[in-house]
Design a protein around this motif. Structure first.
Motif, PDB file in Angstrom:
ATOM      1  N   PHE A   1      12.107   1.949  -9.228  1.00 33.65           N
ATOM      2  CA  PHE A   1      12.558   1.145  -8.081  1.00 33.65           C
ATOM      3  C   PHE A   1      11.375   0.565  -7.320  1.00 33.65           C
ATOM      4  CE2 PHE A   1      13.544   0.960  -3.539  1.00 33.65           C
ATOM      5  CZ  PHE A   1      14.603   0.062  -3.544  1.00 33.65           C
ATOM      6  N   LEU A   2      10.353   1.372  -7.094  1.00 33.07           N
ATOM      7  CA  LEU A   2       9.191   0.866  -6.355  1.00 33.07           C
ATOM      8  C   LEU A   2       8.476  -0.219  -7.148  1.00 33.07           C
ATOM      9  CD1 LEU A   2       7.775   4.238  -4.943  1.00 33.07           C
ATOM     10  CD2 LEU A   2       9.057   2.496  -3.704  1.00 33.07           C
ATOM     11  N   MET A   3       8.393  -0.048  -8.462  1.00 33.93           N
ATOM     12  CA  MET A   3       7.688  -1.044  -9.270  1.00 33.93           C
ATOM     13  C   MET A   3       8.454  -2.353  -9.357  1.00 33.93           C
ATOM     14  SD  MET A   3       4.748   0.073 -10.351  1.00 33.93           S
ATOM     15  CE  MET A   3       4.471  -1.047 -11.714  1.00 33.93           C
ATOM     16  N   LEU A   4       9.771  -2.264  -9.563  1.00 33.65           N
ATOM     17  CA  LEU A   4      10.546  -3.486  -9.802  1.00 33.65           C
ATOM     18  C   LEU A   4      10.924  -4.202  -8.520  1.00 33.65           C
ATOM     19  CD1 LEU A   4      12.910  -2.189 -12.643  1.00 33.65           C
ATOM     20  CD2 LEU A   4      10.830  -3.551 -12.874  1.00 33.65           C
TER      21      LEU A   4
ATOM     22  N   MET B   1       0.829  -1.215   0.000  1.00 33.02           N
ATOM     23  CA  MET B   1       0.000   0.000   0.000  1.00 33.02           C
ATOM     24  C   MET B   1       0.861   1.262   0.000  1.00 33.02           C
ATOM     25  SD  MET B   1      -3.267  -0.903   2.428  1.00 33.02           S
ATOM     26  CE  MET B   1      -2.276  -1.416   3.822  1.00 33.02           C
ATOM     27  N   VAL B   2       1.969   1.241   0.780  1.00 33.71           N
ATOM     28  CA  VAL B   2       2.846   2.416   0.803  1.00 33.71           C
ATOM     29  C   VAL B   2       3.505   2.619  -0.560  1.00 33.71           C
ATOM     30  CG1 VAL B   2       4.949   3.359   1.815  1.00 33.71           C
ATOM     31  CG2 VAL B   2       3.240   2.277   3.272  1.00 33.71           C
ATOM     32  N   ALA B   3       3.931   1.550  -1.197  1.00 39.13           N
ATOM     33  CA  ALA B   3       4.571   1.677  -2.502  1.00 39.13           C
ATOM     34  C   ALA B   3       3.607   2.206  -3.552  1.00 39.13           C
ATOM     35  CB  ALA B   3       5.134   0.316  -2.924  1.00 39.13           C
ATOM     36  N   ILE B   4       2.386   1.680  -3.571  1.00 34.35           N
ATOM     37  CA  ILE B   4       1.399   2.158  -4.542  1.00 34.35           C
ATOM     38  C   ILE B   4       1.064   3.622  -4.304  1.00 34.35           C
ATOM     39  CG2 ILE B   4      -0.971   1.876  -5.338  1.00 34.35           C
ATOM     40  CD1 ILE B   4      -0.677  -1.114  -4.821  1.00 34.35           C
ATOM     41  N   ALA B   5       0.925   4.014  -3.035  1.00 32.69           N
ATOM     42  CA  ALA B   5       0.634   5.426  -2.727  1.00 32.69           C
ATOM     43  C   ALA B   5       1.783   6.331  -3.151  1.00 32.69           C
ATOM     44  CB  ALA B   5       0.358   5.580  -1.234  1.00 32.69           C
ATOM     45  N   ALA B   6       3.019   5.879  -2.922  1.00 29.73           N
ATOM     46  CA  ALA B   6       4.173   6.687  -3.329  1.00 29.73           C
ATOM     47  C   ALA B   6       4.239   6.834  -4.840  1.00 29.73           C
ATOM     48  CB  ALA B   6       5.455   6.058  -2.790  1.00 29.73           C
ATOM     49  N   ILE B   7       3.962   5.763  -5.572  1.00 34.54           N
ATOM     50  CA  ILE B   7       3.980   5.846  -7.037  1.00 34.54           C
ATOM     51  C   ILE B   7       2.920   6.808  -7.537  1.00 34.54           C
ATOM     52  CG2 ILE B   7       3.545   4.521  -9.136  1.00 34.54           C
ATOM     53  CD1 ILE B   7       4.812   2.116  -7.729  1.00 34.54           C
ATOM     54  N   ILE B   8       1.716   6.726  -6.982  1.00 33.92           N
ATOM     55  CA  ILE B   8       0.643   7.642  -7.409  1.00 33.92           C
ATOM     56  C   ILE B   8       1.016   9.088  -7.088  1.00 33.92           C
ATOM     57  CG2 ILE B   8      -1.754   8.286  -7.018  1.00 33.92           C
ATOM     58  CD1 ILE B   8      -2.336   5.312  -6.506  1.00 33.92           C
ATOM     59  N   ALA B   9       1.593   9.323  -5.894  1.00 34.21           N
ATOM     60  CA  ALA B   9       1.975  10.690  -5.526  1.00 34.21           C
ATOM     61  C   ALA B   9       3.053  11.234  -6.449  1.00 34.21           C
ATOM     62  CB  ALA B   9       2.463  10.720  -4.077  1.00 34.21           C
ATOM     63  N   LEU B  10       4.036  10.406  -6.801  1.00 33.68           N
ATOM     64  CA  LEU B  10       5.092  10.863  -7.698  1.00 33.68           C
ATOM     65  C   LEU B  10       4.553  11.152  -9.096  1.00 33.68           C
ATOM     66  CD1 LEU B  10       7.999   8.481  -6.647  1.00 33.68           C
ATOM     67  CD2 LEU B  10       7.808  10.916  -6.179  1.00 33.68           C
TER      68      LEU B  10
ATOM     69  N   PRO C   1       7.370  -7.976  -7.127  1.00 32.87           N
ATOM     70  CA  PRO C   1       7.508  -9.207  -6.328  1.00 32.87           C
ATOM     71  C   PRO C   1       6.271  -9.534  -5.506  1.00 32.87           C
ATOM     72  CG  PRO C   1       9.505  -7.925  -6.202  1.00 32.87           C
ATOM     73  CD  PRO C   1       8.493  -7.076  -6.887  1.00 32.87           C
ATOM     74  N   LEU C   2       5.611  -8.521  -4.948  1.00 33.42           N
ATOM     75  CA  LEU C   2       4.401  -8.776  -4.164  1.00 33.42           C
ATOM     76  C   LEU C   2       3.279  -9.271  -5.060  1.00 33.42           C
ATOM     77  CD1 LEU C   2       4.470  -5.737  -1.723  1.00 33.42           C
ATOM     78  CD2 LEU C   2       5.104  -8.111  -1.233  1.00 33.42           C
TER      79      LEU C   2
END
Length: 587
Positions: free
Chosen positions: A504-507, A48-57, A512-513
């Motif tokens: 980085f967040l995606m790969l 959830m944190v990774a997806i939120a960070a990607i959307i914010a960026l 992996p998740l």
């Protein structure tokens, strides 16, 4: 028995629908819930944190790209005007922001001119002053004094607005001191004016601009002279006094500009005539011009004597002649003595008197007559002595020349030229000085190009010396110090950093998740025929591949164990199979 084996295999596949969650039936929330159930609590939080960070960026990057460039709408305005402008911007639905210092209002650059025109129709900003619009709202019954004050305020505001249109002036205030008119000439006072100028940072006014402002104010107020107009800047410096001192010293900017133009034209002419010979980069020229700006008027009147006889011209001639003769009384008083005497009969013994007598036909005087000064009289009536006078006056013309001479303004008194020529390279690349013949030729060309005059005292100096080479790499700005390159690198680094973080967040986290949530589907197991047992072949799905061929006893025991496990897990399937067997035998 073959039919029984086929139905058993089909029923076994239908009896285990949750064997593959990806292909299991159900709604999308149920599938997502099943996929998330494979993750731990820490993995769920990390996802959830990774997806939120990607959307914010992504949102921040798109915002920066689409963000409009804001420009200054108005700056250094009063608080009252600022509030009115903000209210008008909100009514027009125009976004705005304030500068870092808070003294300027910024709007998107494509709307700057449109917003300024719209605000101008509303009379914004008022710049803290008013103009002749005060006269439009005159109240009924206003006194003459109040009307005069409003007129003066309007005139001051209009002058301030006009002065603010000068590019170097940020704001201006004008104060007029107009005395009350009087019928007594002795008590009449002249009006005066004071102007406060707020200049932009780093800007200044030249004397010609200061004189222009003074003349503008003086021409707008009746009976106001430029000497009574005082101008100061925001630091309190007396600009009008500076202008007067410069004028008193004779430093006229127009004259200085004329001298610079004369020097520049002379330098250009010399360079153009020498460039084809030595090259444009191999010659440097400096010219000093001494210009006479004094204006002289001379009137001369010259008289020359008229002495040559053939050229003598008479202007006027006057001749006068007079004769004085005293008459004496003769004879006895009485009537007889007053009668003229009878002609004489005896010869005359009296000597002849010059001029006496009437002229004869030959031009000789007649005997017994006196002819002098146009007077003819008998000589007997003229006494002695006789005096005569003759005067003659002749006026000759004199030559007269009147010459009126007016010297031209800006005459060149003297020119001084200094020329430096670089050494010349030969065919081998060696640097050698110029010869005397070439230097003399260059000297003559320079004199002809500049209009050399020995009577005027012009001087020319031509020198031949090697030029020092300047390393351009030392003067050029390195790439890592170039402002444009630095700005471009900042933009590339900004968007590159965003792209790197998203990658980085995606790969490393999201992919992996996702693989953990969605495992690959299992490979289909090959169907095998069971030999023997129950009098037929029953196909059982094998979970593992056999490493070696099984004996018939081992194969029967394995199938029997799987059938027992199936009967324990789902008795209904086994009951349906037995029911089918029974129905098939009965039929």
């Amino acid at each position: 028995m073959a039919a029984i084996g086929t139905e058993t295999n089909t029923a076994a596949g239908a009896a285990n629908p949750a064997a593959n969650p990806a292909t299991s039936p159900g709604t999308l929330p149920e599938r997502l819930r099943a996929m998330l159930g494979r993750l731990t609590s820490q993995q769920k939080i990390l996802l959830m944190v990774a997806i939120a960070a990607i959307i914010a960026l992504i949102v921040a990057g798109s915002t920066w790209i689409k963000q409009a460039d804001y420009r200054i709408l108005f700056s250094n305005i009063s608080e009252r005007d600022g509030g009115a402008i903000i209210t008008a911007l909100e009514q027009l639905n125009v976004p705005y922001r304030f500068s870092e210092s808070g003294n300027a209002i910024l709007v998107p650059s494509p709307k700057v001119h449109e917003v300024r025109l719209r605000l101008a129709t509303q009379g914004l900003p008022k710049a803290g002053g008013v103009g002749f619009e005060l006269m439009e709202n005159q109240k009924f019954g206003i006194s003459q004094f109040a009307e005069q004050v409003n007129y003066q305020r309007g005139l001051e505001g209009e002058l301030a607005r006009t002065i603010q249109s000068v590019s170097a002036i940020q704001a201006a205030r004008v104060h007029l001191a107009i005395p009350k008119p009087t019928v007594f000439v002795r008590e009449e006072l002249k009006p005066s004016a004071s102007v406060l100028l707020n200049l932009y940072p780093g800007r200044a006014l030249d004397p010609s601009q200061i004189a222009g402002i003074q003349n503008l104010v003086a021409a707008s107020v009746p009976s106001l002279t430029t000497a009574n107009v005082t101008i100061i800047d925001q630091s309190g410096a007396m600009l009008s006094q500076l202008k007067s001192k410069l004028m008193e010293l004779g430093l006229d900017p127009t004259q200085l500009k004329y001298v610079q133009e004369v020097e520049a034209i002379t330098v250009k002419r010399i360079e153009e005539i020498l460039s084809p010979i030595v090259g444009r980069d191999n010659v440097h020229v400096q010219v000093a011009a001494d210009i006479d700006f004094s204006q002289t008027e001379q009137t001369a009147e010259t008289h020359r004597p008229n002495a040559t006889p053939p050229e003598i011209s008479i202007r006027s001639q006057q001749t006068s002649e007079s004769v004085n003769a005293a008459a004496t009384a003769q004879g006895v008083p009485g009537a007889i003595s007053n009668q003229p005497p009878a002609p004489a009969t005896a010869p005359l013994t009296q000597p002849a008197v010059p001029g006496a007598g009437a002229p004869t036909a030959a031009g000789q005087p007649i005997p017994g007559q006196l002819n002098a000064a146009g007077v003819q009289a008998p000589i007997s009536n003229v006494g002695q002595p006789i005096s005569s006078r003759k005067d003659s006056t002749i006026n000759y013309e004199l030559d007269k020349t009147i010459r009126h001479t007016k010297q031209a303004l800006g005459a060149v008194k003297r020119l001084s030229a200094a020329v430096v020529v670089n050494h010349r390279k030969d065919a081998k690349g060696l640097v050698k000085p110029l010869g005397d013949t070439e230097l003399k030729q260059i000297n003559d060309l320079v004199k002809e190009a500049m209009g050399y005059s020995r009577e005027r005292g012009d001087t020319v100096s031509v020198a031949n010396a090697p030029f020092s080479t300047v390393d351009k790499s030392a003067t050029e700005i390195p790439l890592w110090k170039d402002p444009e390159i630095l700005a471009l690198l900042k933009e590339v680094f900004r968007y590159g950093a965003i792209a790197a973080i998203i990658a980085f967040l995606m790969l490393k986290i999201v992919m992996p998740l996702i693989r953990t949530m969605m495992p690959p589907p299992p490979e289909p197991e090959p169907a095998t025929e069971a030999a023997g047992g129950l009098g037929g072949n029953i196909d059982i799905v094998a979970g593992e591949e056999e490493e070696r061929p099984l004996t018939p006893e081992e194969l029967f025991a394995q199938k029997l164990g799987k059938l027992r496990e199936l009967a324990q897990q789902d008795p209904k399937v086994v009951a349906n199979i037995i029911k089918n067997w029974t129905g098939a035998n009965g039929g």
